[in-house]
Structure formats: C-alpha cells, structure tokens
Design a protein around this motif. Structure first.
Motif, PDB file in Angstrom:
ATOM      1  N   SER A  64      -6.093 -57.429  -2.733  1.00  0.00           N
ATOM      2  CA  SER A  64      -6.476 -56.554  -3.920  1.00  0.00           C
ATOM      3  C   SER A  64      -7.683 -57.416  -4.281  1.00  0.00           C
ATOM      4  CB  SER A  64      -5.294 -57.703  -4.958  1.00  0.00           C
ATOM      5  OG  SER A  64      -5.205 -56.822  -5.884  1.00  0.00           O
ATOM      6  N   ASP A  65      -8.435 -57.198  -4.562  1.00  0.00           N
ATOM      7  CA  ASP A  65      -9.973 -56.355  -4.848  1.00  0.00           C
ATOM      8  C   ASP A  65      -9.971 -57.033  -6.699  1.00  0.00           C
ATOM      9  OD1 ASP A  65     -12.739 -56.866  -4.344  1.00  0.00           O
ATOM     10  OD2 ASP A  65     -13.479 -54.723  -4.646  1.00  0.00           O
ATOM     11  N   ASN A  66      -8.983 -57.386  -7.076  1.00  0.00           N
ATOM     12  CA  ASN A  66      -9.082 -56.913  -8.632  1.00  0.00           C
ATOM     13  C   ASN A  66      -9.573 -58.683  -9.363  1.00  0.00           C
ATOM     14  OD1 ASN A  66      -5.475 -55.737  -8.478  1.00  0.00           O
ATOM     15  ND2 ASN A  66      -7.273 -54.614  -8.817  1.00  0.00           N
ATOM     16  N   PHE A  67      -9.958 -59.513  -8.583  1.00  0.00           N
ATOM     17  CA  PHE A  67     -10.908 -60.674  -9.050  1.00  0.00           C
ATOM     18  C   PHE A  67     -11.851 -60.782  -8.903  1.00  0.00           C
ATOM     19  CE2 PHE A  67      -5.947 -60.867  -9.479  1.00  0.00           C
ATOM     20  CZ  PHE A  67      -5.718 -61.133 -10.612  1.00  0.00           C
ATOM     21  N   LYS A  95      -4.763 -52.388   0.638  1.00  0.00           N
ATOM     22  CA  LYS A  95      -5.138 -52.779  -0.614  1.00  0.00           C
ATOM     23  C   LYS A  95      -4.489 -52.142  -1.719  1.00  0.00           C
ATOM     24  CE  LYS A  95      -9.720 -52.963  -0.954  1.00  0.00           C
ATOM     25  NZ  LYS A  95     -11.128 -52.827  -0.697  1.00  0.00           N
ATOM     26  N   MET A  96      -4.216 -53.365  -2.443  1.00  0.00           N
ATOM     27  CA  MET A  96      -4.104 -52.539  -4.234  1.00  0.00           C
ATOM     28  C   MET A  96      -4.053 -53.303  -5.447  1.00  0.00           C
ATOM     29  SD  MET A  96       0.298 -54.018  -4.103  1.00  0.00           S
ATOM     30  CE  MET A  96       1.367 -52.896  -2.536  1.00  0.00           C
ATOM     31  N   ASP A  97      -3.446 -52.282  -6.093  1.00  0.00           N
ATOM     32  CA  ASP A  97      -3.527 -53.328  -7.406  1.00  0.00           C
ATOM     33  C   ASP A  97      -2.701 -54.008  -7.896  1.00  0.00           C
ATOM     34  OD1 ASP A  97      -6.747 -52.015  -7.890  1.00  0.00           O
ATOM     35  OD2 ASP A  97      -5.959 -50.551  -8.953  1.00  0.00           O
ATOM     36  N   VAL A  98      -3.018 -55.391  -8.504  1.00  0.00           N
ATOM     37  CA  VAL A  98      -1.962 -55.887  -9.096  1.00  0.00           C
ATOM     38  C   VAL A  98      -1.876 -56.645 -10.520  1.00  0.00           C
ATOM     39  CG1 VAL A  98      -1.982 -57.564  -6.793  1.00  0.00           C
ATOM     40  CG2 VAL A  98      -3.315 -58.517  -8.170  1.00  0.00           C
ATOM     41  N   LYS A  99      -2.799 -56.065 -10.790  1.00  0.00           N
ATOM     42  CA  LYS A  99      -2.797 -56.546 -12.443  1.00  0.00           C
ATOM     43  C   LYS A  99      -3.090 -55.120 -13.743  1.00  0.00           C
ATOM     44  CE  LYS A  99      -7.619 -58.389 -13.760  1.00  0.00           C
ATOM     45  NZ  LYS A  99      -8.104 -58.680 -14.187  1.00  0.00           N
ATOM     46  N   GLY A 100      -3.104 -54.519 -14.314  1.00  0.00           N
ATOM     47  CA  GLY A 100      -3.723 -54.092 -15.071  1.00  0.00           C
ATOM     48  C   GLY A 100      -2.832 -52.998 -15.386  1.00  0.00           C
ATOM     49  N   GLU A 101      -3.518 -51.204 -15.453  1.00  0.00           N
ATOM     50  CA  GLU A 101      -2.382 -50.269 -16.215  1.00  0.00           C
ATOM     51  C   GLU A 101      -2.060 -49.589 -14.514  1.00  0.00           C
ATOM     52  OE1 GLU A 101      -5.192 -46.729 -17.287  1.00  0.00           O
ATOM     53  OE2 GLU A 101      -6.192 -48.591 -18.471  1.00  0.00           O
ATOM     54  N   HIS A 102      -3.341 -49.941 -13.514  1.00  0.00           N
ATOM     55  CA  HIS A 102      -3.323 -49.827 -12.343  1.00  0.00           C
ATOM     56  C   HIS A 102      -2.035 -50.401 -11.421  1.00  0.00           C
ATOM     57  CE1 HIS A 102      -5.830 -46.439 -13.469  1.00  0.00           C
ATOM     58  NE2 HIS A 102      -6.452 -47.016 -13.845  1.00  0.00           N
ATOM     59  N   ALA A 103      -1.756 -51.440 -12.230  1.00  0.00           N
ATOM     60  CA  ALA A 103      -1.233 -51.966 -10.866  1.00  0.00           C
ATOM     61  C   ALA A 103      -0.170 -51.391  -9.570  1.00  0.00           C
ATOM     62  CB  ALA A 103      -0.407 -53.764 -11.545  1.00  0.00           C
ATOM     63  N   ALA A 104       0.167 -52.010  -8.631  1.00  0.00           N
ATOM     64  CA  ALA A 104       0.911 -51.399  -8.020  1.00  0.00           C
ATOM     65  C   ALA A 104       2.358 -51.996  -8.914  1.00  0.00           C
ATOM     66  CB  ALA A 104       1.546 -51.689  -6.615  1.00  0.00           C
ATOM     67  N   LEU A 118       0.558 -68.635 -18.658  1.00  0.00           N
ATOM     68  CA  LEU A 118       0.278 -68.570 -19.828  1.00  0.00           C
ATOM     69  C   LEU A 118       0.184 -66.827 -19.918  1.00  0.00           C
ATOM     70  CD1 LEU A 118      -3.468 -70.809 -19.545  1.00  0.00           C
ATOM     71  CD2 LEU A 118      -1.060 -71.037 -20.966  1.00  0.00           C
ATOM     72  N   THR A 119       0.401 -66.273 -19.036  1.00  0.00           N
ATOM     73  CA  THR A 119       0.294 -64.555 -19.158  1.00  0.00           C
ATOM     74  C   THR A 119       1.784 -64.272 -18.405  1.00  0.00           C
ATOM     75  OG1 THR A 119      -0.532 -62.791 -19.290  1.00  0.00           O
ATOM     76  CG2 THR A 119      -0.991 -65.099 -17.123  1.00  0.00           C
ATOM     77  N   GLU A 120       2.328 -63.287 -18.255  1.00  0.00           N
ATOM     78  CA  GLU A 120       3.069 -62.497 -17.535  1.00  0.00           C
ATOM     79  C   GLU A 120       2.059 -62.106 -16.169  1.00  0.00           C
ATOM     80  OE1 GLU A 120       4.964 -58.213 -17.607  1.00  0.00           O
ATOM     81  OE2 GLU A 120       5.234 -59.429 -19.247  1.00  0.00           O
ATOM     82  N   GLY A 121       1.222 -61.238 -16.277  1.00  0.00           N
ATOM     83  CA  GLY A 121       0.085 -60.646 -15.317  1.00  0.00           C
ATOM     84  C   GLY A 121      -0.673 -61.618 -14.887  1.00  0.00           C
ATOM     85  N   ILE A 122      -0.497 -61.255 -13.620  1.00  0.00           N
ATOM     86  CA  ILE A 122      -1.362 -62.251 -12.232  1.00  0.00           C
ATOM     87  C   ILE A 122      -3.061 -62.106 -12.612  1.00  0.00           C
ATOM     88  CG2 ILE A 122      -2.534 -62.267 -10.089  1.00  0.00           C
ATOM     89  CD1 ILE A 122       0.605 -61.209  -9.811  1.00  0.00           C
TER      90      ILE A 122
END
Length: 159
Positions: A64-67, A95-104, A118-122
């Motif tokens: 993932s390239d989300n971070f 490679k895929m999105d793991v968070k946000g509105e485009h999360a796989a 602390l959060t649901e998301g990655i």
C-alpha cells in the motif's frame, strides 16, 4: 455473515485471486510498504510463514502507498525488493488502498470486523489481521507489534 472467503483480490499480474482458495487455512493479512520503518517485519513474517505453512498458515501481503508514499510505483520493484532483501516467498498482491474512501473492499471488511485501538481504519503500514480456518477475523495487531509476538495467538488457531 460475511467472511474473508467472500473477497477476491488482484495478483501482481492483474488476475483475480479468490480468497476462497485459502479456505481451511489460518491466514495473516498484512498491509506492507517497502520503504517504511517497519519494513524489517518482512523478515519475521517470512520466518513465521516458514515455520507454520506446513501446519496450514498462509501470509498474504498487500502493498500500500497510503502512508507517506512508502511503496515503489512499480509492482516489479516491490516484489524484487521483498524477495532480494527479505527472501519473501509468501503471496504478495497488487498494490491497493487500505484506508479512506477508496479502500479495497477486503480492507474495509477487515477494519469493520476488528477495530483498532483508537480508530477503525488502518493507521499505518504493517497492520496485521489474523483469520481463523472458518474465514472469521479473530485478531488485529498494530503496526508496531512484532510478528513474533503473534506466535502465541497463531498457535491457538493453528492446532
């Protein structure tokens, strides 16, 4: 009730892989990055894979390239890096999105099944999810949790 087996993911060559193909296995799903402070976890993940694969464990890596853009642009670079530097032989996917509105869809499901502290998301690279042999998400491990610290929990489900 949804299970991990209800999802398909893209392999590096773009073909689809049904997670139903892993039915009956204990699965560790991990979002990875090649240029992250936690990248050395590949070493421990590979060791766990080597130690448990004959007992029915599979590790599935999802770059993932989300971070902070910590993944190569090219899947070929990612795969070569993982193999060359860490001897990775467990399955790696596109490679895929793991968070946000485009999360796989797979990661949207995983995070809805097992919320983080602390959060649901990655929150970062190398978040790890443990799936039992029935396809249920049974545990979640933070990015800073060493894969070796997962062994006791894996042992519980591998028996």
């Amino acid at each position: 009730m949804a299970r991990v087996y209800d999802f398909s993911v893209e392999k590096p060559d773009g073909t689809l892989q049904s997670l139903k193909d892993y039915e009956g296995s204990v699965i560790v799903v991990v979002n990875t990055a090649s240029k992250c402070g936690f990248t050395d976890q590949f070493k421990e993940l590979q060791q766990i894979y080597d130690d448990y694969r004959d007992k029915g464990l599979v590790i599935l890596g999802f770059p993932s390239d989300n971070f902070n853009n910590q993944e190569f642009d090219s899947m070929d670079e990612t795969l070569a890096f993982c193999e060359r530097n860490y001897g990775v032989t467990f399955p790696m996917f596109k490679k895929m999105d793991v968070k946000g509105e485009h999360a796989a869809p797979l990661f949207a499901f995983l995070t809805s099944e097992k919320k983080g502290l602390l959060t649901e998301g990655i929150k970062w690279n190398f978040t790890k999810f443990l799936i039992d042999r029935e396809g249920n998400v049974v545990d979640r491990f933070a990015p800073q949790t060493s894969p070796d610290k997962m062994r006791a929990v894996i042992d519980k489900y591998i028996q």
